[in-house]
Motif scaffolding. Structure first.
Motif, PDB file in Angstrom:
ATOM      1  N   LYS A 646       0.771  37.833 -56.469  1.00 53.14           N
ATOM      2  CA  LYS A 646      -0.453  38.394 -57.052  1.00 53.14           C
ATOM      3  C   LYS A 646      -1.685  37.645 -56.561  1.00 53.14           C
ATOM      4  O   LYS A 646      -2.725  38.244 -56.277  1.00 53.14           O
ATOM      5  CB  LYS A 646      -0.367  38.342 -58.574  1.00 53.14           C
ATOM      6  CG  LYS A 646       0.681  39.280 -59.166  1.00 53.14           C
ATOM      7  CD  LYS A 646       0.756  39.126 -60.678  1.00 53.14           C
ATOM      8  CE  LYS A 646       1.838  40.049 -61.265  1.00 53.14           C
ATOM      9  NZ  LYS A 646       1.982  39.867 -62.718  1.00 53.14           N
ATOM     10  N   MET A 647      -1.562  36.318 -56.469  1.00 54.01           N
ATOM     11  CA  MET A 647      -2.692  35.532 -56.003  1.00 54.01           C
ATOM     12  C   MET A 647      -3.041  35.894 -54.562  1.00 54.01           C
ATOM     13  O   MET A 647      -4.210  36.047 -54.195  1.00 54.01           O
ATOM     14  CB  MET A 647      -2.363  34.040 -56.101  1.00 54.01           C
ATOM     15  CG  MET A 647      -3.532  33.126 -55.786  1.00 54.01           C
ATOM     16  SD  MET A 647      -4.887  33.321 -56.970  1.00 54.01           S
ATOM     17  CE  MET A 647      -4.059  32.808 -58.471  1.00 54.01           C
ATOM     18  N   VAL A 655       1.532  38.544 -47.785  1.00 57.93           N
ATOM     19  CA  VAL A 655       2.471  37.582 -48.366  1.00 57.93           C
ATOM     20  C   VAL A 655       3.850  37.816 -47.759  1.00 57.93           C
ATOM     21  O   VAL A 655       4.359  38.945 -47.770  1.00 57.93           O
ATOM     22  CB  VAL A 655       2.539  37.710 -49.904  1.00 57.93           C
ATOM     23  CG1 VAL A 655       3.517  36.683 -50.479  1.00 57.93           C
ATOM     24  CG2 VAL A 655       1.158  37.511 -50.513  1.00 57.93           C
ATOM     25  N   VAL A 656       4.442  36.752 -47.216  1.00 57.43           N
ATOM     26  CA  VAL A 656       5.757  36.807 -46.580  1.00 57.43           C
ATOM     27  C   VAL A 656       6.703  35.904 -47.355  1.00 57.43           C
ATOM     28  O   VAL A 656       6.375  34.748 -47.630  1.00 57.43           O
ATOM     29  CB  VAL A 656       5.695  36.350 -45.111  1.00 57.43           C
ATOM     30  CG1 VAL A 656       7.079  36.430 -44.470  1.00 57.43           C
ATOM     31  CG2 VAL A 656       4.694  37.181 -44.330  1.00 57.43           C
ATOM     32  N   ALA A 657       7.868  36.417 -47.715  1.00 52.40           N
ATOM     33  CA  ALA A 657       8.888  35.621 -48.401  1.00 52.40           C
ATOM     34  C   ALA A 657       9.918  35.160 -47.384  1.00 52.40           C
ATOM     35  O   ALA A 657      10.484  35.964 -46.645  1.00 52.40           O
ATOM     36  CB  ALA A 657       9.549  36.438 -49.510  1.00 52.40           C
ATOM     37  N   GLU A 658      10.173  33.849 -47.356  1.00 48.34           N
ATOM     38  CA  GLU A 658      11.162  33.286 -46.451  1.00 48.34           C
ATOM     39  C   GLU A 658      12.506  33.132 -47.157  1.00 48.34           C
ATOM     40  O   GLU A 658      12.573  33.048 -48.378  1.00 48.34           O
ATOM     41  CB  GLU A 658      10.708  31.906 -45.952  1.00 48.34           C
ATOM     42  CG  GLU A 658       9.419  31.911 -45.162  1.00 48.34           C
ATOM     43  CD  GLU A 658       9.029  30.518 -44.714  1.00 48.34           C
ATOM     44  OE1 GLU A 658       8.899  30.308 -43.500  1.00 48.34           O
ATOM     45  OE2 GLU A 658       8.851  29.634 -45.570  1.00 48.34           O
ATOM     46  N   PHE A 668      13.773  42.328 -55.923  1.00 43.17           N
ATOM     47  CA  PHE A 668      12.738  41.672 -56.732  1.00 43.17           C
ATOM     48  C   PHE A 668      11.421  41.602 -55.958  1.00 43.17           C
ATOM     49  O   PHE A 668      10.347  41.902 -56.505  1.00 43.17           O
ATOM     50  CB  PHE A 668      13.194  40.265 -57.116  1.00 43.17           C
ATOM     51  CG  PHE A 668      12.140  39.464 -57.824  1.00 43.17           C
ATOM     52  CD1 PHE A 668      11.930  39.596 -59.183  1.00 43.17           C
ATOM     53  CD2 PHE A 668      11.330  38.578 -57.111  1.00 43.17           C
ATOM     54  CE1 PHE A 668      10.944  38.860 -59.816  1.00 43.17           C
ATOM     55  CE2 PHE A 668      10.344  37.843 -57.742  1.00 43.17           C
ATOM     56  CZ  PHE A 668      10.155  37.983 -59.102  1.00 43.17           C
ATOM     57  N   LEU A 669      11.478  41.195 -54.717  1.00 44.43           N
ATOM     58  CA  LEU A 669      10.266  41.057 -53.912  1.00 44.43           C
ATOM     59  C   LEU A 669       9.574  42.396 -53.711  1.00 44.43           C
ATOM     60  O   LEU A 669       8.340  42.488 -53.750  1.00 44.43           O
ATOM     61  CB  LEU A 669      10.609  40.436 -52.561  1.00 44.43           C
ATOM     62  CG  LEU A 669      11.104  38.984 -52.599  1.00 44.43           C
ATOM     63  CD1 LEU A 669      11.640  38.568 -51.240  1.00 44.43           C
ATOM     64  CD2 LEU A 669       9.983  38.045 -53.035  1.00 44.43           C
ATOM     65  N   ARG A 670      10.345  43.455 -53.516  1.00 42.10           N
ATOM     66  CA  ARG A 670       9.739  44.785 -53.359  1.00 42.10           C
ATOM     67  C   ARG A 670       9.075  45.227 -54.656  1.00 42.10           C
ATOM     68  O   ARG A 670       7.984  45.809 -54.635  1.00 42.10           O
ATOM     69  CB  ARG A 670      10.803  45.795 -52.934  1.00 42.10           C
ATOM     70  CG  ARG A 670      11.409  45.529 -51.561  1.00 42.10           C
ATOM     71  CD  ARG A 670      12.359  46.644 -51.135  1.00 42.10           C
ATOM     72  NE  ARG A 670      11.625  47.866 -50.837  1.00 42.10           N
ATOM     73  CZ  ARG A 670      12.213  49.033 -50.597  1.00 42.10           C
ATOM     74  NH1 ARG A 670      13.542  49.128 -50.629  1.00 42.10           N
ATOM     75  NH2 ARG A 670      11.503  50.104 -50.315  1.00 42.10           N
ATOM     76  N   GLU A 671       9.713  44.933 -55.789  1.00 41.61           N
ATOM     77  CA  GLU A 671       9.132  45.325 -57.082  1.00 41.61           C
ATOM     78  C   GLU A 671       7.830  44.576 -57.353  1.00 41.61           C
ATOM     79  O   GLU A 671       6.925  45.113 -57.993  1.00 41.61           O
ATOM     80  CB  GLU A 671      10.136  45.042 -58.205  1.00 41.61           C
ATOM     81  CG  GLU A 671      11.354  45.971 -58.184  1.00 41.61           C
ATOM     82  CD  GLU A 671      12.402  45.569 -59.212  1.00 41.61           C
ATOM     83  OE1 GLU A 671      12.230  44.498 -59.843  1.00 41.61           O
ATOM     84  OE2 GLU A 671      13.397  46.301 -59.372  1.00 41.61           O
ATOM     85  N   GLN A 672       7.730  43.351 -56.864  1.00 43.02           N
ATOM     86  CA  GLN A 672       6.534  42.556 -57.112  1.00 43.02           C
ATOM     87  C   GLN A 672       5.414  42.840 -56.118  1.00 43.02           C
ATOM     88  O   GLN A 672       4.323  42.286 -56.237  1.00 43.02           O
ATOM     89  CB  GLN A 672       6.877  41.055 -57.074  1.00 43.02           C
ATOM     90  CG  GLN A 672       7.858  40.617 -58.146  1.00 43.02           C
ATOM     91  CD  GLN A 672       7.355  40.926 -59.541  1.00 43.02           C
ATOM     92  OE1 GLN A 672       6.190  40.649 -59.861  1.00 43.02           O
ATOM     93  NE2 GLN A 672       8.205  41.498 -60.377  1.00 43.02           N
ATOM     94  N   CYS A 674       5.528  42.298 -52.728  1.00 40.06           N
ATOM     95  CA  CYS A 674       5.481  41.413 -51.565  1.00 40.06           C
ATOM     96  C   CYS A 674       5.406  42.268 -50.290  1.00 40.06           C
ATOM     97  O   CYS A 674       6.001  43.344 -50.213  1.00 40.06           O
ATOM     98  CB  CYS A 674       6.707  40.509 -51.543  1.00 40.06           C
ATOM     99  SG  CYS A 674       6.645  39.227 -50.275  1.00 40.06           S
ATOM    100  N   ASP A 675       4.671  41.781 -49.301  1.00 37.55           N
ATOM    101  CA  ASP A 675       4.435  42.581 -48.097  1.00 37.55           C
ATOM    102  C   ASP A 675       5.586  42.504 -47.094  1.00 37.55           C
ATOM    103  O   ASP A 675       6.025  43.534 -46.580  1.00 37.55           O
ATOM    104  CB  ASP A 675       3.139  42.117 -47.415  1.00 37.55           C
ATOM    105  CG  ASP A 675       1.937  42.270 -48.322  1.00 37.55           C
ATOM    106  OD1 ASP A 675       1.653  43.409 -48.720  1.00 37.55           O
ATOM    107  OD2 ASP A 675       1.297  41.255 -48.629  1.00 37.55           O
ATOM    108  N   PHE A 676       6.064  41.290 -46.808  1.00 38.87           N
ATOM    109  CA  PHE A 676       7.056  41.109 -45.752  1.00 38.87           C
ATOM    110  C   PHE A 676       8.135  40.131 -46.221  1.00 38.87           C
ATOM    111  O   PHE A 676       7.914  39.345 -47.148  1.00 38.87           O
ATOM    112  CB  PHE A 676       6.406  40.569 -44.469  1.00 38.87           C
ATOM    113  CG  PHE A 676       5.285  41.410 -43.947  1.00 38.87           C
ATOM    114  CD1 PHE A 676       5.530  42.519 -43.155  1.00 38.87           C
ATOM    115  CD2 PHE A 676       3.962  41.104 -44.250  1.00 38.87           C
ATOM    116  CE1 PHE A 676       4.499  43.305 -42.675  1.00 38.87           C
ATOM    117  CE2 PHE A 676       2.923  41.875 -43.778  1.00 38.87           C
ATOM    118  CZ  PHE A 676       3.196  42.982 -42.988  1.00 38.87           C
TER     119      PHE A 676
END
Length: 710
Positions: A646-647, A655-658, A668-672, A674-676
């Protein structure tokens, strides 16, 4: 106005009357002269005819007739004068009446304008000077109407703005505020007008508000009417009338929520959510501070590295919930048993650390630490109940002493870990002090450093690409370049094992330049087969940023391979950014102007504030994999990751999640939002040829990971 018109009308009538009287007088005189001429003519005629005796009678008759004619002429003249006077009076009255009506309508229009009614009012159309006055008045009405509409529109804009707007004069006195400013400061708008702007901020900001203009956002605190401090991000600009400065405009946005979110992120990033102890990063930070303090005071420092014996058995037998309970109890017992000034922390799953300082000499330190460690082991070994069952846990402890065993945090932890390894090999539930013989890794480390120097000559380095997937459509939109060392007698060595060695010497500069050259060469190869290979991320180290000619070297590499800088992205850790912020800002601004995209790697693991990060031209945040690992099962990690996403979105950052390794994490990341994402869920890092195969398969619709995004 009526009296003035009547006065002028009377003047006109009098002038016309005087003219008529003059005309009658002239007529009377003229007819008199004509009569005299006629009488003389009669006398001459009778004398010539010798009829003088009849002259008197003839003259009398002629005089009577002439008198009658003069009376008739005078009557006609008088009638004509009266008619002229009447016509003139009527025409004058009609003209004056029309003039009065037109002027009256103009007066009514002026009253409407005075009341703020700028709608058109009817008026006669004229071709004379009064018509020009009517036209001029209409032009004035339209201009006033447009000005009023513009002013009202501006008022509506200011009233509807969420940002607090404050306008001051050149002396800093508030002249105008909008509703948002009044609400933010908890004042009525009229109570703010007339106040100095410096009354609304703490004293340390007075000079800044008086003398500085800030086009880029700066942070400050506003003081509300009830004495509260409200953090805001504000900009200021000069208000001018031509070339003259007549005031200032301040636009501020309440950032209280962002500050709270930032504080929560920092807290979650530094404190272990389960045990409430400092996590590994924070503990290392505290260790570095205590080492610096001990170096100044000349004292000794002891580091105890603790690990629960056979903790896996508890998880396997009772489940992860019981394991979490055991960890909480373990942390609580460490806190109850440690010396008052000691610092405890959780380094990883079942590994803890205890930092004890205040030792003046080495004499007796072993005995004191032995007593403390034995007491701690006894406390940890006390049984407790989990799910109705009695559980026993023990621990192994390794001890290293600063500066005897190491003079820095990393080596001190490593040596304490080596001692812990010996304690566990001794059967557990015991402790060991570090000795140099324990650390065989030190020798291997030196050997690796020597071999790394020859790795370039022997072509032992490899670049692998970890694809980055767009979580909205499942498409590959780039990759991260990862360097590997293929050492013949050991196999593949990961960056964590040799990058620190390279950073200790200038090898990191050579390594960074080699990686950038290889990535650009591969990108040029991909461009021959696919329209776009996405954006490739390359890690950047602190030593590279410090290199004097680094910027020119990067430009030269792009020119050499004919690759646009927009195709690449440089990844910098928070720690690297905050090491020398001024130099980093200058260099990164130059990279940004080239078209290079910039990313913060391992976000959340550093010690910077978001306000500090806003100085840098950053386009992407990468959430560290340590936060993503348990995001699907740990509420605290989920909250942290969600807050970072969100920030990032609020700051217009990608925002990229590693480290995404499961479909639950992906969901979870898609629901929140997150871009990549990138990670082993999508496969292991691939070669340049393998990455091209993935792009071609995606173009053909045969890629293997499409079903994950269905």
């Amino acid at each position: 106005m009526g009296r003035l018109v009547k006065k002028h009308l009377l003047r006109v009538v009098l002038l016309v009357s005087a003219g008529a009287a003059l005309l009658l007088a002239l007529l009377w005189l003229q007819t008199g002269r004509m009569a005299d001429v006629a009488m003389d003519s009669v006398a001459t005629a009778y004398s010539a005819a010798g009829r003088d005796s009849e002259l008197s009678a003839a003259q009398a008759q002629v005089a009577e007739q002439l008198s009658t004619v003069r009376r008739q002429a005078l009557g006609i003249g008088l009638a004509a004068a009266l008619l002229l006077l009447a016509i003139t009076a009527i025409r004058t009255w009609m003209s004056v009446t029309d003039l009065v009506n037109t002027l009256a309508k103009l007066a009514r229009n002026a009253l409407h304008i005075g009341r703020g009614d700028f709608e058109p009012q009817p008026a006669h159309q004229r071709d004379d000077e009064l018509g020009e006055l009517v036209d001029a008045f209409e032009t004035m009405r339209q201009q006033l109407r447009e000005t009023t509409i513009s002013r009202d529109y501006l008022d509506r804009i200011l009233k509807g703005m969420n940002e607090a707007v404050i306008v001051t004069d050149q002396n800093g006195i508030i002249t105008r505020v909008n509703d948002a400013a009044a609400d933010l400061l908890n004042y009525a708008s009229q109570d703010l007008v007339g106040k100095p702007i410096t009354d609304l901020v703490p004293a340390e900001f007075h000079a800044e508000l008086k003398h500085s203009v800030h086009q880029t956002p700066r942070e400050i605190s506003y003081l509300t009417s009830d004495g509260r401090n409200v953090p805001v991000s504000y900009t200021s600009s000069t208000l001018k009338d031509g070339a003259e400065e007549i005031g200032r405009i301040f636009a501020a946005q309440n950032i209280s929520e962002r500050k709270r979110a930032e504080q929560r992120i920092r807290m979650l990033a530094r404190v272990d959510a389960l045990t409430k102890l400092p996590n590994r990063m924070q503990f290392q930070h505290l260790l570095q501070r205590n080492i610096a303090r001990s170096r100044r005071s000349g004292q000794y420092l002891a580091l105890l590295y603790l690990d629960i014996d056979h903790f896996k058995d508890i998880n396997d037998t009772f489940g992860h919930a019981a394991g979490d309970t055991s960890l909480e109890i373990f942390a609580q017992r460490i806190g109850d048993s440690k010396p008052e000034d000691a610092v405890a922390g959780r380094l990883s799953g079942d590994e803890f650390a205890l930092l004890i300082g205040g030792f003046d000499t080495l004499d007796g330190i072993s005995q004191e630490l032995t007593a403390t460690t034995r007491k701690l082991l006894a406390k940890l070994a006390e049984p407790f109940r989990v799910q109705g069952e009695e559980v026993f846990i023990t621990a192994s402890i390794g001890v290293a002493i600063y500066p005897r065993d190491a003079d820095n945090a990393i080596d001190l932890i490593r040596n304490a870990d080596a001692a812990l390894y010996y304690a566990k090999n001794s059967g557990g539930n015991c402790f060991e002090f570090y000795t140099p013989e324990m650390n065989t890794e030190a020798v291997e480390r030196l050997m690796l450093k020597s071999k790394l120097r020859r790795a370039f000559e022997r072509d032992e380095l490899r670049v692998r690409y970890q694809p980055k997937y767009n979580l909205r459509n499942g498409r590959i939109e780039g990759a991260e370049a990862l360097v590997r060392w293929d050492l013949p007698d050991r196999g593949i060595i990961l960056p964590a094992d040799f990058i620190p060695l390279a950073e200790e010497t200038t090898l990191i500069l050579q390594l960074g330049e080699w990686v950038l050259n290889r990535v650009c060469s591969d990108y040029r190869f991909w461009q021959r087969s696919v329209p776009s290979a996405g954006r490739i991320s390359v890690n950047l180290s602190l030593r590279q940023l410090r290199q004097r000619d680094f910027l020119n070297n990067v430009k030269q590499i792009f020119r050499q391979h004919q690759v646009s800088p927009t195709c690449l992205e440089l990844e910098i850790t928070e720690t690297t950014l905050m090491e020398d912020t001024e130099r980093a800002v200058r260099i990164l601004d130059n990279f940004y102007s080239m078209g290079l995209h910039l990313s913060i790697d391992d976000f959340g693991t550093g010690y910077s504030s978001l306000s500090a990060l806003q100085k840098f031209p950053i386009g992407t945040l990468k959430i560290d994999k340590s936060f993503v690992r348990d995001v699907a099962i740990d509420a605290n990690d989920a909250t942290l990751v969600s807050t970072i996403i969100k920030m990032g979105r609020s700051l217009n950052l990608d925002v990229v999640a590693e480290g995404v390794e499961s479909e639950q994490q992906l969901q979870f990341l898609r629901e929140q939002g997150c871009d990549f994402a990138q990670g082993h869920l999508f496969g292991d890092p691939v070669t340049a040829d393998g990455y091209l195969d993935l792009l071609l398969a995606q173009a053909e619709g045969t890629d293997l990971h499409r079903q994950l995004f269905a």
